[in-house]
Design an enzyme around this catalytic site. Structure first.
Site, PDB file in Angstrom:
ATOM      1  N   ASN A 103       0.875  -1.067   0.092  1.00  0.00           N
ATOM      2  CA  ASN A 103      -0.024  -0.112   0.085  1.00  0.00           C
ATOM      3  C   ASN A 103       0.914   1.325   0.114  1.00  0.00           C
ATOM      4  O   ASN A 103       0.544   2.317  -0.307  1.00  0.00           O
ATOM      5  CB  ASN A 103      -0.860  -0.138   1.265  1.00  0.00           C
ATOM      6  CG  ASN A 103      -1.609   1.395   1.415  1.00  0.00           C
ATOM      7  OD1 ASN A 103      -2.494   1.642   0.657  1.00  0.00           O
ATOM      8  ND2 ASN A 103      -1.447   2.049   2.455  1.00  0.00           N
ATOM      9  N   GLN A 169       4.937   7.157   5.832  1.00  0.00           N
ATOM     10  CA  GLN A 169       4.700   6.178   4.666  1.00  0.00           C
ATOM     11  C   GLN A 169       3.492   6.385   3.858  1.00  0.00           C
ATOM     12  O   GLN A 169       2.399   6.280   3.861  1.00  0.00           O
ATOM     13  CB  GLN A 169       3.904   4.782   5.295  1.00  0.00           C
ATOM     14  CG  GLN A 169       4.842   4.079   6.504  1.00  0.00           C
ATOM     15  CD  GLN A 169       4.046   3.316   7.519  1.00  0.00           C
ATOM     16  OE1 GLN A 169       3.335   3.613   8.417  1.00  0.00           O
ATOM     17  NE2 GLN A 169       4.486   2.066   7.716  1.00  0.00           N
ATOM     18  N   ARG A 199       2.146 -12.625   2.993  1.00  0.00           N
ATOM     19  CA  ARG A 199       1.233 -11.988   3.794  1.00  0.00           C
ATOM     20  C   ARG A 199       1.118 -10.623   3.378  1.00  0.00           C
ATOM     21  O   ARG A 199       2.118  -9.727   3.511  1.00  0.00           O
ATOM     22  CB  ARG A 199       1.436 -12.056   5.312  1.00  0.00           C
ATOM     23  CG  ARG A 199       0.564 -11.406   6.265  1.00  0.00           C
ATOM     24  CD  ARG A 199       1.173 -10.119   6.808  1.00  0.00           C
ATOM     25  NE  ARG A 199       0.408  -9.436   7.909  1.00  0.00           N
ATOM     26  CZ  ARG A 199       0.339  -8.225   8.045  1.00  0.00           C
ATOM     27  NH1 ARG A 199       1.075  -7.221   7.460  1.00  0.00           N
ATOM     28  NH2 ARG A 199      -0.282  -7.673   9.237  1.00  0.00           N
ATOM     29  N   ASP A 201       0.068  -6.896   3.177  1.00  0.00           N
ATOM     30  CA  ASP A 201      -0.190  -5.980   4.121  1.00  0.00           C
ATOM     31  C   ASP A 201      -1.247  -5.083   3.864  1.00  0.00           C
ATOM     32  O   ASP A 201      -1.290  -4.559   2.509  1.00  0.00           O
ATOM     33  CB  ASP A 201       0.991  -5.165   4.502  1.00  0.00           C
ATOM     34  CG  ASP A 201       0.896  -4.171   5.739  1.00  0.00           C
ATOM     35  OD1 ASP A 201       0.745  -4.500   6.895  1.00  0.00           O
ATOM     36  OD2 ASP A 201       0.865  -3.002   5.481  1.00  0.00           O
ATOM     37  N   GLU A 208      -8.127   5.079  -4.161  1.00  0.00           N
ATOM     38  CA  GLU A 208      -8.768   5.985  -3.527  1.00  0.00           C
ATOM     39  C   GLU A 208      -9.930   6.498  -4.473  1.00  0.00           C
ATOM     40  O   GLU A 208      -9.657   6.675  -5.691  1.00  0.00           O
ATOM     41  CB  GLU A 208      -7.838   7.289  -3.217  1.00  0.00           C
ATOM     42  CG  GLU A 208      -6.738   7.132  -2.335  1.00  0.00           C
ATOM     43  CD  GLU A 208      -5.690   6.406  -3.004  1.00  0.00           C
ATOM     44  OE1 GLU A 208      -5.286   6.632  -3.899  1.00  0.00           O
ATOM     45  OE2 GLU A 208      -5.041   5.618  -2.097  1.00  0.00           O
ATOM     46  N   GLU A 243      -4.269  -9.159   4.705  1.00  0.00           N
ATOM     47  CA  GLU A 243      -4.612  -8.616   5.754  1.00  0.00           C
ATOM     48  C   GLU A 243      -5.600  -7.333   5.676  1.00  0.00           C
ATOM     49  O   GLU A 243      -5.141  -6.534   5.213  1.00  0.00           O
ATOM     50  CB  GLU A 243      -3.152  -8.064   6.479  1.00  0.00           C
ATOM     51  CG  GLU A 243      -3.397  -7.284   7.815  1.00  0.00           C
ATOM     52  CD  GLU A 243      -3.263  -6.015   8.425  1.00  0.00           C
ATOM     53  OE1 GLU A 243      -3.265  -5.734   9.145  1.00  0.00           O
ATOM     54  OE2 GLU A 243      -2.763  -5.385   7.068  1.00  0.00           O
TER      55      GLU A 243
HETATM   56  C1  NOJ Z   1      -0.412  -3.594   9.258  1.00  0.00           C
HETATM   57  C2  NOJ Z   1       0.796  -3.945   9.871  1.00  0.00           C
HETATM   58  O1  NOJ Z   1       0.391  -5.266  10.709  1.00  0.00           O
HETATM   59  C3  NOJ Z   1       1.354  -2.888  10.954  1.00  0.00           C
HETATM   60  O2  NOJ Z   1       2.057  -3.490  11.884  1.00  0.00           O
HETATM   61  C4  NOJ Z   1       1.707  -1.752  10.150  1.00  0.00           C
HETATM   62  O3  NOJ Z   1       1.767  -0.657  11.097  1.00  0.00           O
HETATM   63  C5  NOJ Z   1       0.683  -1.257   9.089  1.00  0.00           C
HETATM   64  N1  NOJ Z   1       0.210  -2.332   8.450  1.00  0.00           N
HETATM   65  C6  NOJ Z   1       0.994  -0.407   8.140  1.00  0.00           C
HETATM   66  O4  NOJ Z   1       1.908  -1.181   7.296  1.00  0.00           O
END
Ligand code: NOJ
Length: 537
Positions: A103, A169, A199, A201, A208, A243
């Site tokens: 992301n 970020q 996995r 993230d 958007e 996730e």
């Molecule tokens: C989910 C992750 O599990 C977490 O640790 C992280 O801060 C955020 N995504 C942003 O990448």
């Protein structure tokens, strides 16, 4: 040899490399240190390890802020170390998936550095910019305790940039086809090194769109399907784990028609396990299971009790959240964002029977379980450390001063130092040598679970035995059937269970004891927090 659907029957184990084992005396865990512990993982019995990010990163979000997608953080080792790790993990019959953070990048990623300094560079369009902070107002802020807006003004760029997490970020711009190509290239880079999957993230936030909450958009699903397609076309037996901290009906979409993610975390179930344990009533779990939609045959839920983040309370109601905070985080220091920054053992009062019971649910409810490193020995936390660092302290291997983690004087984070969680009381070595330890209980459950694929793919049926504190259910597959009985209360319970099927014998697979049956109505005298895994023959 390929084993399709291996993930449906796998026990996962989540590892933070920095915290696991330092074999160089730097105070930082590293990849070679982890390699030296593969024997341990094999003995524990896990099938697949999930590595939290190991990429070069300024570590302002513990590696979820990547500054180079195709390398390893020098603090953790080299690409060669990583390749050696993958090889040796595989030689030991274990698989390995790694975090893939798609992301956003770190603001120290060269793409962002160029983007902010040169308006005309192609990298400018790798990120999401705006002249005003007014766009996408309906998107919520996730890191509520630290961020005021999803937009941050960048003086160098003369514009605002978009970020769903920390301002360090910046979000990637998925409307740009070049970004989508880059991510497929990153996947290829690691898949060619033989990793067994990712996995992935923070997937709900890729695109958007004005007037939406910018989560779970159809454009996002389209790209995720493209990632799956790329994986299927070029590799075998690899998986994508999603996730998406969302309600079950929204997470359901991430499985697509079996053409998007192989697995997804079950976020709403997790807090309800904790509710049920504290309320001595299985109805919150039953509620979550009823809300859980069916998923395609080639898909699987990933269930967990704790991980490296806060115990998130996003998927509960306001009043449930308040109840959870009061019950499990009485000290405000234990709270962060919408969650609780504590580990499993302290949450459960360091009660071995209760921790065992929580794990019994983890291993027998529908889905594949993930164990967070250290929870197999009941490690504690340190709420004096900032952010989520309190649950990311060094692994406790033995009772020596560096806990067998490192020989350095100064470590990346202090080892838990107070009783009853300090290494003197909680460490791998002692627990492996003590037949009554938590490690032994969990080890036994892992082995039993692996021997009975019904836990991975069988159906679930609630059996009402008339007592809210006794959570009784059946898991059945083509070849096997299990009766699971969990006493969620510290008090002993007497329950009657009426078996529907004709069963001649029950085998308690955890103790090895077996009981012949003469009738279909059975009476059980359960001790407080007792759990039984009974195979019906
Ligand atoms: C989910 C992750 O599990 C977490 O640790 C992280 O801060 C955020 N995504 C942003 O990448």
């Amino acid at each position: 040899m390929t084993i399709p659907l291996w993930y449906k029957n796998a026990v996962f184990y989540q590892i933070y490399v920095r915290a696991y084992k330092d074999d160089l005396g730097t105070g930082f865990g590293n990849i070679r240190g982890l390699s030296s512990k593969i024997g341990y993982l094999k003995e524990l019995g896990v099938d697949c390890i999930w590595l939290m990010p190991i990429y070069p990163s300024p570590l302002r979000d513990d590696g979820y802020d990547i500054s180079d997608f195709c390398n390893v953080n020098p603090q953790f080792g080299t690409l060669e170390d990583f390749q050696a790790l993958v090889k040796s993990v595989h030689e030991n019959g274990i698989r390995i998936i790694m975090d893939l953070v798609i992301n956003h990048t770190s603001d120290e990623h060269p793409w962002f550095k160029i983007a902010r300094s040169d308006k005309n560079s192609p990298y400018r369009e790798y990120y999401v910019w705006s002249d005003s902070a007014d766009r996408y107002r309906d998107a919520r802020i996730i890191f509520l305790d630290t961020e005021e807006s999803n937009w941050t003004w960048d003086t160098e760029a003369g514009q605002y940039y978009w970020h769903r997490f920390y301002s360090s970020q910046p979000d990637l711009n998925y409307d740009n086809p070049a970004v989508r190509q880059e991510i497929l290239k990153v996947m290829k880079f690691w898949l060619d090194m033989d990793v067994d999957g990712f996995r992935v993230d923070a997937v709900p936030y890729l695109f958007e769109r004005e007037g939406t909450n910018c989560e779970n958009l159809s454009e996002t699903h389209d790209f995720l399907k493209e990632m799956r397609h790329f994986l299927e076309e070029n590799y075998q037996d690899r998986i994508l784990l999603c996730e998406a901290n969302q309600w079950p009906e929204d997470v359901r979409d991430y499985f697509g028609d079996g053409d998007e993610f192989h697995m997804a975390f079950h976020f709403p179930l997790m807090p309800r396990i904790f509710m049920a344990l504290k309320q001595h009533d299985f109805s919150p779990i039953q509620w979550a299971l009823q809300k859980t939609p069916n998923i395609p045959k080639n898909s699987q839920w990933c269930i967990f009790l704790r991980n490296h983040d806060e115990l998130t309370l996003e998927m509960v109601t306001e009043s449930e959240r308040q109840w959870m905070w009061d019950a499990y985080a009485p000290d405000p220091k234990m709270r962060i964002n919408l969650g609780i920054r504590r580990r499993l053992a302290p949450l459960l009062g360091n009660n071995k029977d209760l921790i065992g019971l929580a794990n019994s649910l983890l291993f027998t409810l529908p889905g594949s379980p993930v164990i967070y490193y250290g929870d197999e020995i009941g490690m504690g936390d340190n709420i004096d450390l900032q952010d989520r660092n309190g649950v990311r302290t060094p692994m406790q291997w033995d009772a020596t001063p560096g806990a067998g983690f490192s020989t350095a004087e100064i470590l990346y984070a202090p080892i838990i130092s107070d009783a009853p969680f300090s290494p003197e009381f909680v460490n791998v070595k002692d627990e492996q040598n003590n037949e009554y330890s938590l490690w032994q209980i969990i080890h036994k459950m892992i082995l039993a679970r692996k021997q009975h694929p019904v836990f991975g793919s069988g159906s679930f049926r609630l059996i009402n035995c008339g007592k809210p504190a006794v959570f009784c259910f059946e898991r059945s597959g083509l070849e096997e059937k299990f009766l699971l009985i969990n006493n969620l209360s510290p008090e002993g319970q007497k329950v009657k269970v009426l078996l529907e099927s004709d069963c001649q014998r029950l085998i308690d697979v955890l103790s090895g004891m077996s009981f012949p049956l003469h009738q279909q109505e059975l009476t059980f005298h359960l001790e407080g927090y007792q759990f039984l895994w009974l195979k019906m023959e």
